[in-house]
Design an enzyme around this catalytic site. Sequence first.
Site, short mmCIF file in Angstrom:
data_model
loop_
_atom_site.label_atom_id
_atom_site.label_comp_id
_atom_site.label_asym_id
_atom_site.label_seq_id
_atom_site.Cartn_x
_atom_site.Cartn_y
_atom_site.Cartn_z
NE ARG A 248 31.60 50.97 -1.67
CZ ARG A 248 30.95 52.11 -1.91
NH1 ARG A 248 31.45 53.26 -1.51
NH2 ARG A 248 29.78 52.10 -2.54
CD GLU A 277 31.56 52.09 5.46
OE1 GLU A 277 32.72 52.51 5.42
OE2 GLU A 277 30.65 52.48 4.70
CG HIS A 295 30.41 55.63 3.45
ND1 HIS A 295 30.48 54.31 3.14
CD2 HIS A 295 30.26 56.28 2.27
CE1 HIS A 295 30.37 54.14 1.83
NE2 HIS A 295 30.23 55.35 1.29
C1 8YV Z 1 26.47 55.84 -0.31
C2 8YV Z 1 28.43 55.57 -1.70
O1 8YV Z 1 25.71 55.26 -1.28
O2 8YV Z 1 28.14 56.48 -3.85
C3 8YV Z 1 28.53 55.54 -3.17
O3 8YV Z 1 29.00 54.52 -3.70
O4 8YV Z 1 29.02 54.76 -1.05
C4 8YV Z 1 27.61 56.57 -0.99
O5 8YV Z 1 27.18 57.61 -1.77
C5 8YV Z 1 25.64 56.74 0.51
O6 8YV Z 1 26.40 57.03 1.61
C6 8YV Z 1 24.34 56.12 0.96
O7 8YV Z 1 24.55 54.97 1.66
#
Ligand code: 8YV
Length: 329
Positions: A248, A277, A295
């Site tokens: 993150r 983002e 992402h």
């Molecule tokens: C997003 C993610 O959920 O697994 C995570 O924590 O940030 C990603 O897999 C995915 O991009 C859908 O928004």
Amino acid sequence: MLSITSKSSLYGARRLPPQILQVGSYAAWDEEPLNAAFAVHRYFEADDKAAFLAAVGPQIRGIATRGDLGAPRAMIEACPALEVIAVYGVGTDAVDLDLCRERGIRVTNTPDVLTDDVADLAVAMMLCLGRGMLGAEAWIRDGHWSQRGGYGLQRRVSGRRAGILGLGRIGFAIAKRLKGFDMRVTYCGPSPKSHAADLGFVADPVALAAGCDVLFVTLAASAETQNIVGRRVIEALGPDGTLINVSRAANVDEAALLEALESRALGAAGLDVFAGEPALDPRFLLLDNVLLQPHHGSGTVETRRAMGQLVRDNLAAHFAGRPLPTPVV
Ligand code: 8YV
């Protein structure tokens, strides 16, 4: 979409399907089965989100959200009958977990199914940056190869030193891959892990950065990890170092990162996540020592299908009174 009768047959003939708030869009292959099993309220399509929440909130028993969107306090508070939140993603940092614990709301995520893809992307970024692949491709496209000869020599990746900040499932999968490149892998976390006896351990992120060429940030974000990769860690990684962040943005001090990349105090960065983002600081776009990804660590057909299935499996298990496949809270 199936009829109400077929939806309700899943949860007993007399009951209506549970009402679900869908926070963000999913792929069509997920939308269809979700709508077939639940009465879905599409939050992301509402123009006036507050009015929408005020209208449907009292009936909502489940929230289906994404890792990047989560479920903030105001949303949870607008749903007094809420029982479960299913996150499409492994990170639950955008869900108000304290409030969920307080109210006895269950929270699930989608671990394991995305581990390999996120690890693949992290290693791909290391290789791409390490061998200057973007610049080398531009060299061809710009016609320099035939005019000016071969591309500038790069540094070897195999055999270098890697650091992993946060040896969870994804960090461990990266370490496994790096062994194939004969890299010496050290990790940092609260304590040494018994299943990582062949990896080096250091307790301090600055010491980790000082002892590696490529630093992978793979730790789950929380209030405690905010800016854990700060100025001192970035300086310790140094002008020959590369930072790869597939966790993150909040784990990295972005202002310090940008300054270090601009001044070349840090060699390079591969980033899949950004503060604010999908908008990102335009200063990133001016840099030639970054590899920017939207992402999409988990962004393969195989993984996204598995994530969607796990979201539905968790919701279905909850409403059928069965144990949750992948609970967080
Ligand atoms: C997003 C993610 O959920 O697994 C995570 O924590 O940030 C990603 O897999 C995915 O991009 C859908 O928004």
